[in-house]
Design a protein around this motif. Structure first.
Motif, PDB file in Angstrom:
ATOM      1  N   GLU A   1      14.018 104.818  78.786  1.00 24.64           N
ATOM      2  CA  GLU A   1      12.875 104.054  78.286  1.00 24.64           C
ATOM      3  C   GLU A   1      11.622 104.923  78.398  1.00 24.64           C
ATOM      4  N   PRO A   2      10.679 104.807  77.463  1.00 20.82           N
ATOM      5  CA  PRO A   2       9.469 105.639  77.518  1.00 20.82           C
ATOM      6  C   PRO A   2       8.758 105.507  78.865  1.00 20.82           C
ATOM      7  N   VAL A   3       8.336 106.649  79.417  1.00 21.10           N
ATOM      8  CA  VAL A   3       7.656 106.680  80.718  1.00 21.10           C
ATOM      9  C   VAL A   3       6.340 107.421  80.566  1.00 21.10           C
ATOM     10  N   GLY A   4       5.417 107.188  81.509  1.00 22.78           N
ATOM     11  CA  GLY A   4       4.148 107.884  81.515  1.00 22.78           C
ATOM     12  C   GLY A   4       4.263 109.275  82.109  1.00 22.78           C
ATOM     13  N   PHE A   5       3.139 109.987  82.108  1.00 22.61           N
ATOM     14  CA  PHE A   5       3.134 111.377  82.557  1.00 22.61           C
ATOM     15  C   PHE A   5       3.578 111.509  84.010  1.00 22.61           C
ATOM     16  N   ALA A   6       3.053 110.677  84.893  1.00 24.79           N
ATOM     17  CA  ALA A   6       3.391 110.800  86.317  1.00 24.79           C
ATOM     18  C   ALA A   6       4.884 110.603  86.535  1.00 24.79           C
ATOM     19  N   ASP A   7       5.462 109.599  85.893  1.00 25.40           N
ATOM     20  CA  ASP A   7       6.902 109.363  86.038  1.00 25.40           C
ATOM     21  C   ASP A   7       7.707 110.506  85.426  1.00 25.40           C
ATOM     22  N   ALA A   8       7.227 111.072  84.328  1.00 24.47           N
ATOM     23  CA  ALA A   8       7.928 112.194  83.705  1.00 24.47           C
ATOM     24  C   ALA A   8       7.954 113.404  84.629  1.00 24.47           C
ATOM     25  N   VAL A   9       6.834 113.674  85.300  1.00 25.05           N
ATOM     26  CA  VAL A   9       6.767 114.803  86.237  1.00 25.05           C
ATOM     27  C   VAL A   9       7.744 114.594  87.384  1.00 25.05           C
ATOM     28  N   MET A  10       7.772 113.401  87.940  1.00 26.95           N
ATOM     29  CA  MET A  10       8.620 113.149  89.100  1.00 26.95           C
ATOM     30  C   MET A  10      10.093 113.049  88.711  1.00 26.95           C
ATOM     31  N   MET A  11      10.391 112.591  87.482  1.00 27.72           N
ATOM     32  CA  MET A  11      11.773 112.456  87.042  1.00 27.72           C
ATOM     33  C   MET A  11      12.409 113.814  86.798  1.00 27.72           C
ATOM     34  N   GLY A  12      11.661 114.758  86.227  1.00 22.13           N
ATOM     35  CA  GLY A  12      12.231 116.077  85.928  1.00 22.13           C
ATOM     36  C   GLY A  12      13.234 115.975  84.807  1.00 22.13           C
ATOM     37  N   LEU A  13      14.524 115.941  85.138  1.00 17.56           N
ATOM     38  CA  LEU A  13      15.584 115.761  84.159  1.00 17.56           C
ATOM     39  C   LEU A  13      15.743 114.284  83.876  1.00 17.56           C
TER      40      LEU A  13
END
Length: 463
Positions: free
Chosen positions: A11-23
């Motif tokens: 599901e679409p995520v924001g920048f902070a979640d994208a950084v922490m998710m990585g892969l």
């Protein structure tokens, strides 16, 4: 700005979640929902900014409201205060060619540009949102030390870096293994970089393990790495063009994992007037073969004088494939399944034409690498690292192309000595490394061996 997976399962995520998710949790790589377009007037304005000011401007559309503007400014300023050159990534002219020097950070390699920032982003987000982060990464040489220097001693973060034993330079190995902070864990894998990268992806795709241990990524699978690397393309263009939107600049990019050249491609899609992007590879030529034939097929990994590029399966290639397939996750999944089942994937004639529009490519042998170091030194006194020499030789027919100087030559002194008979003077950050105490575990190239080591190191972790 929100972020999606190349495989369509996130599901679409924001920048902070994208950084922490990585892969991505579906095994894909995160990409922006839209690529922002920078108008010519703004590009001209940006050409007058210093590196730090430009970094804030380039990153802001991607960060959006995830980080307040004042906090982003402070993060950028702190990240690049560690660089030895006031311009951070200066242009140098030697022998009639422009060189974009990316080696003035704390580990003397281009990875510092992204990883100093990423380390501070991790620390900022953990402090704001709580919790812990266990970074897991594989390195073919420079990512590991840059990542370690980016997060060493930071609260709430442990970092585990895998490198292929005996397949990085002695200086690269010591840059990692002499960092004795309690949160730094080095692992020498008895295999190749591709083995190490496969292990990292396997553990990230083990969702219970990833969630239990709160894994994060510093490899260029982390989109923040790519975004930070676009900055120096904008910076170099501004210094060369004076902000003239009609002035197009070409870049020759030594690359193994496709991250650095993908950053250039992304900058071009954002509107930066780039003429040609030259993919410069060594004997491990999967990327140059793909550009020539449309076939992406892994072969044997050869050990070369440019070890950071001794890679066959380039992890960032999937991001480019997503755009080449018109942002169709189903098509991406189908081609990746074909790669897994047959050992290769192939794109059709129309897409081959688009690849040729996006890139030139050339593979460079070790003999050519040494010859390039020798020739540039003889004509200008400028010393190249072997990766930069690969970039220069790949651009032999394009004298106007800016070559990305990706590492300080002292990191690869054996190759330099072989080429020109003298050792390059080391920067302050590399002095005395070979005399320092080291700490490193040696493990089989096996995901269970690595996960077991991590469990034992971290101790019991509650679900």
């Amino acid at each position: 700005m929100r972020y999606l997976s190349t495989r369509g399962g996130v599901e679409p995520v924001g920048f902070a979640d994208a950084v922490m998710m990585g892969l991505g949790t579906d095994g894909g790589l995160l990409v922006p929902e839209q690529i922002p377009k920078i108008p010519a007037k703004r590009l001209k304005d940006w050409s007058q900014l210093n590196f730090q000011q430009l970094a804030v401007e380039v990153l802001s559309p991607f960060v959006g409201e995830s980080i307040p503007h004042a906090d982003l400014v402070e993060l950028v300023e702190r990240s690049y205060a560690t660089f030895l050159h006031p311009e951070v990534t200066p242009l140098a002219e030697h022998g009639g060619r422009q060189w974009l020097e990316l080696f003035h950070g704390p580990t003397a390699a281009f990875k510092d540009v992204a990883l100093q920032l990423l380390g501070n982003l991790f620390e900022y987000l953990i402090a704001r949102e709580g919790g812990v982060l266990r970074i897991l990464g594989a390195t073919s040489g420079d990512t590991g030390s840059a990542a370690i220097y980016g997060v060493r001693g930071k609260a709430g973060i442990d970092i585990f870096i895998l490198h292929p034993k005996g397949r990085v330079s002695p200086i690269q190995e010591r840059q990692m293994t002499t960092v004795l902070d309690a949160n730094v864990h080095n692992i020498a894998v008895l295999g190749t970089f591709d083995d190490a990268q496969r292990i990292v992806k396997t553990l990230f795709n083990d969702l219970p393990f990833k969630q239990q241990y709160r894994l994060g990524a510093v490899n260029s699978i982390n989109l923040a790495r790519i975004l930070a690397q676009t900055i120096y393309y904008f910076y170099a263009w501004g210094r060369i063009s004076g902000g003239n939107p009609e002035h197009r600049v070409s870049f020759s990019v030594p690359t193994g994992n496709f991250g650095d050249v993908f950053a250039g491609w992304l900058a071009k899609r954002m509107g930066l007037p780039i003429d040609r992007l030259i993919i410069a590879t060594n004997r491990n030529d999967i990327l140059s073969r793909f550009v020539a034939s449309g076939v992406y097929q892994a072969g044997e990994v050869f050990q070369t004088l440019s070890p950071a590029m001794d890679i066959q399966l380039a992890s960032n290639f999937e991001r480019y494939l997503y755009y080449l397939l018109d942002e169709d996750p189903a098509a991406v999944r189908a081609l990746l399944a074909e790669l897994e089942q047959t050992g290769q994937l192939q794109v059709d004639g129309e897409r081959r034409r688009r690849v040729a529009e996006d890139f030139d490519a050339r593979a460079v042998s070790d003999a050519e690498t040494l010859a390039e170091i020798r020739q540039v030194y003889a004509t200008s006194g400028y010393i190249l690292c072997p990766h930069t020499a690969v970039g220069a030789r790949a651009a032999a027919d394009n004298a106007e192309a800016v070559v990305l100087a990706t590492a300080h030559p002292a990191k690869f002194d054996a190759a330099v000595v072989e080429a020109i008979g003298i050792e390059p003077p080391p920067p302050r950050s590399l002095q005395g490394l070979l005399e320092r105490e080291t700490r490193c575990a040696e493990l089989a190239a096996d995901a269970e061996a690595i996960s077991g080591f991590m469990r034992e190191t971290l101790g019991a972790v509650e679900d």
